[in-house]
Design a protein around this motif. Structure first.
Motif, PDB file in Angstrom:
ATOM      1  N   ALA A  17       0.833  -1.205   0.000  1.00 21.01           N
ATOM      2  CA  ALA A  17       0.000   0.000   0.000  1.00 21.01           C
ATOM      3  C   ALA A  17       0.865   1.253   0.000  1.00 21.01           C
ATOM      4  O   ALA A  17       0.578   2.226  -0.713  1.00 21.01           O
ATOM      5  N   MET A  18       1.947   1.240   0.790  1.00 18.57           N
ATOM      6  CA  MET A  18       2.836   2.402   0.830  1.00 18.57           C
ATOM      7  C   MET A  18       3.536   2.600  -0.505  1.00 18.57           C
ATOM      8  O   MET A  18       3.640   3.727  -1.004  1.00 18.57           O
ATOM      9  N   TRP A  19       3.995   1.527  -1.133  1.00 14.06           N
ATOM     10  CA  TRP A  19       4.661   1.653  -2.434  1.00 14.06           C
ATOM     11  C   TRP A  19       3.707   2.170  -3.503  1.00 14.06           C
ATOM     12  O   TRP A  19       4.101   2.951  -4.376  1.00 14.06           O
ATOM     13  N   LEU A  20       2.448   1.745  -3.439  1.00 15.84           N
ATOM     14  CA  LEU A  20       1.456   2.266  -4.379  1.00 15.84           C
ATOM     15  C   LEU A  20       1.238   3.759  -4.175  1.00 15.84           C
ATOM     16  O   LEU A  20       1.111   4.530  -5.141  1.00 15.84           O
ATOM     17  N   PHE A  21       1.201   4.179  -2.909  1.00 16.24           N
ATOM     18  CA  PHE A  21       1.047   5.607  -2.620  1.00 16.24           C
ATOM     19  C   PHE A  21       2.261   6.392  -3.128  1.00 16.24           C
ATOM     20  O   PHE A  21       2.111   7.466  -3.730  1.00 16.24           O
ATOM     21  N   LEU A  22       3.446   5.852  -2.904  1.00 11.06           N
ATOM     22  CA  LEU A  22       4.657   6.531  -3.364  1.00 11.06           C
ATOM     23  C   LEU A  22       4.697   6.601  -4.891  1.00 11.06           C
ATOM     24  O   LEU A  22       5.221   7.566  -5.451  1.00 11.06           O
ATOM     25  N   PHE A  23       4.128   5.595  -5.531  1.00 10.90           N
ATOM     26  CA  PHE A  23       4.066   5.613  -7.003  1.00 10.90           C
ATOM     27  C   PHE A  23       3.230   6.796  -7.483  1.00 10.90           C
ATOM     28  O   PHE A  23       3.577   7.446  -8.489  1.00 10.90           O
ATOM     29  N   THR A  24       2.135   7.101  -6.789  1.00  6.78           N
ATOM     30  CA  THR A  24       1.319   8.263  -7.168  1.00  6.78           C
ATOM     31  C   THR A  24       2.100   9.557  -6.964  1.00  6.78           C
ATOM     32  O   THR A  24       1.933  10.512  -7.728  1.00  6.78           O
ATOM     33  N   GLU A  25       2.945   9.585  -5.940  1.00  8.48           N
ATOM     34  CA  GLU A  25       3.779  10.769  -5.713  1.00  8.48           C
ATOM     35  C   GLU A  25       4.785  10.937  -6.853  1.00  8.48           C
ATOM     36  O   GLU A  25       5.038  12.058  -7.316  1.00  8.48           O
ATOM     37  N   VAL A  26       5.353   9.837  -7.286  1.00  4.36           N
ATOM     38  CA  VAL A  26       6.299   9.885  -8.406  1.00  4.36           C
ATOM     39  C   VAL A  26       5.595  10.376  -9.673  1.00  4.36           C
ATOM     40  O   VAL A  26       6.147  11.167 -10.444  1.00  4.36           O
ATOM     41  N   LEU A  27       4.375   9.906  -9.893  1.00  5.43           N
ATOM     42  CA  LEU A  27       3.612  10.376 -11.053  1.00  5.43           C
ATOM     43  C   LEU A  27       3.357  11.878 -10.981  1.00  5.43           C
ATOM     44  O   LEU A  27       3.460  12.591 -11.988  1.00  5.43           O
ATOM     45  N   LEU A  28       3.009  12.351  -9.783  1.00 10.10           N
ATOM     46  CA  LEU A  28       2.733  13.779  -9.612  1.00 10.10           C
ATOM     47  C   LEU A  28       3.947  14.625  -9.943  1.00 10.10           C
ATOM     48  O   LEU A  28       3.883  15.537 -10.781  1.00 10.10           O
ATOM     49  N   PHE A  29       5.067  14.333  -9.294  1.00 10.88           N
ATOM     50  CA  PHE A  29       6.267  15.133  -9.539  1.00 10.88           C
ATOM     51  C   PHE A  29       6.877  14.806 -10.904  1.00 10.88           C
ATOM     52  O   PHE A  29       7.524  15.671 -11.508  1.00 10.88           O
ATOM     53  N   GLY A  30       6.675  13.574 -11.382  1.00 11.68           N
ATOM     54  CA  GLY A  30       7.173  13.241 -12.715  1.00 11.68           C
ATOM     55  C   GLY A  30       6.524  14.108 -13.776  1.00 11.68           C
ATOM     56  O   GLY A  30       7.197  14.573 -14.710  1.00 11.68           O
ATOM     57  N   GLY A  31       5.222  14.366 -13.642  1.00 15.84           N
ATOM     58  CA  GLY A  31       4.540  15.250 -14.577  1.00 15.84           C
ATOM     59  C   GLY A  31       5.093  16.660 -14.521  1.00 15.84           C
ATOM     60  O   GLY A  31       5.261  17.315 -15.569  1.00 15.84           O
ATOM     61  N   LEU A  32       5.396  17.124 -13.314  1.00 13.93           N
ATOM     62  CA  LEU A  32       5.971  18.467 -13.167  1.00 13.93           C
ATOM     63  C   LEU A  32       7.380  18.533 -13.742  1.00 13.93           C
ATOM     64  O   LEU A  32       7.764  19.546 -14.346  1.00 13.93           O
ATOM     65  N   PHE A  33       8.141  17.467 -13.589  1.00 15.04           N
ATOM     66  CA  PHE A  33       9.491  17.440 -14.161  1.00 15.04           C
ATOM     67  C   PHE A  33       9.438  17.466 -15.686  1.00 15.04           C
ATOM     68  O   PHE A  33      10.275  18.107 -16.337  1.00 15.04           O
ATOM     69  N   ILE A  34       8.478  16.774 -16.264  1.00 13.98           N
ATOM     70  CA  ILE A  34       8.314  16.796 -17.724  1.00 13.98           C
ATOM     71  C   ILE A  34       7.942  18.206 -18.191  1.00 13.98           C
ATOM     72  O   ILE A  34       8.468  18.708 -19.192  1.00 13.98           O
ATOM     73  N   LEU A  35       7.027  18.847 -17.443  1.00 13.59           N
ATOM     74  CA  LEU A  35       6.650  20.218 -17.781  1.00 13.59           C
ATOM     75  C   LEU A  35       7.850  21.143 -17.696  1.00 13.59           C
ATOM     76  O   LEU A  35       8.063  22.004 -18.568  1.00 13.59           O
ATOM     77  N   TYR A  36       8.667  20.951 -16.655  1.00 15.62           N
ATOM     78  CA  TYR A  36       9.893  21.745 -16.509  1.00 15.62           C
ATOM     79  C   TYR A  36      10.810  21.527 -17.706  1.00 15.62           C
ATOM     80  O   TYR A  36      11.374  22.499 -18.258  1.00 15.62           O
TER      81      TYR A  36
END
Length: 263
Positions: free
Chosen positions: A23-42
């Motif tokens: 469950a924690m790894w799944l939650f962390l995966f959503t965090e990676v997706l969130l910041f990953g999208g921002l990194f792509i935008l950057y």
């Protein structure tokens, strides 16, 4: 616990360790997706406004950013040491390492406060008149800077709360509760009683008579914090809290060079 002709045994079911980790790894995966999208935008805007991003980055204080990087790396070390200390049964060392981690997080936020305050004092913030006179690339840079470092700062504050909660859980005396369902109580009414038994079977004292007035029985066990009596659930909780803190640190490892070390 015993009765004249009945015996009640309360079983503690172990926590679902693997489920909690997944469950924690799944939650962390959503965090990676969130910041990953921002990194792509950057990356897209960095490619479009390469020179403007470089000029805007020179206005940031790279020294403070480097100090904050060291602070967060230190906090990752101390939270890992806290987990290992708890695993080895050294509660006191675990609490000290956890305390240092929280202090590092607070230090990071204090430094970030002064850094942001300096920029705002000079009129460099989204929507300010000073920033609106800058180039389009610089405006985009600072919008991304405040958005991404601000979001990261929120995660740091959440992490402080989570680690603070873990400090409380580890420091307190473990309390376990067991409840007996109504149907169980119903079956043992009429002259039955409950008693506390020692490990060798000796009866230590009468607890309660199961008469018609009893509808629910809750057993609460409080024991001293000795190494062999640690609440085992705290270990997985601390490990998951440490995983969250590590992802917060890793995100900053990417943010620091992207904003402060642009060349």
């Amino acid at each position: 616990m015993s009765s004249h002709s009945n015996a009640i045994v309360a079983h503690k079911h172990p926590s679902d360790v693997e489920g909690a980790k997944i469950a924690m790894w799944l939650f962390l995966f959503t965090e990676v997706l969130l910041f990953g999208g921002l990194f792509i935008l950057y990356a897209v805007y960095r490619y479009q406004y390469s020179l403007d991003f470089h000029l805007a980055a020179t206005e940031l204080n790279a020294s403070l950013g480097a100090i904050n990087t060291v602070v967060l790396l230190t906090s990752s070390l101390t939270v890992a040491l806290s987990i290992e200390a708890l695993r080895r049964g050294n509660r006191k060392l675990s609490l000290w390492m956890l305390f240092i981690t929280i202090v590092c997080a607070l230090t990071f936020m204090v430094i970030k406060y002064f850094e942001w305050s300096a920029k705002i004092h000079h009129g460099i913030y989204p929507g300010s008149e000073t920033l609106l006179t800058a180039s389009s690339g610089e405006i985009v840079f600072y919008n991304l800077y405040y958005a991404m470092t601000g979001l990261h700062g929120i995660h740091v504050l959440i992490g402080m709360g989570v680690l603070g909660g873990m400090f409380y859980f580890i420091a307190r005396k473990p309390i376990n509760k067991e409840a007996i369902n109504y149907d169980v109580v119903e079956r043992i009414r009429g002259g039955s009683r409950m008693a506390v038994l020692a490990d060798d079977g000796r009866e230590l004292g009468d607890v309660i008579n199961i008469d018609d007035k009893v509808e629910r029985v809750e057993i609460k066990v409080i024991y001293e914090n000795t190494p062999e009596k640690f609440d085992p659930r705290n270990e997985i909780k601390l490990e998951n809290s440490g995983l969250y803190w590590h992802i917060v640190d890793v995100i900053w490892i990417f943010l620091f060079p992207l904003f402060y070390l642009i060349i």
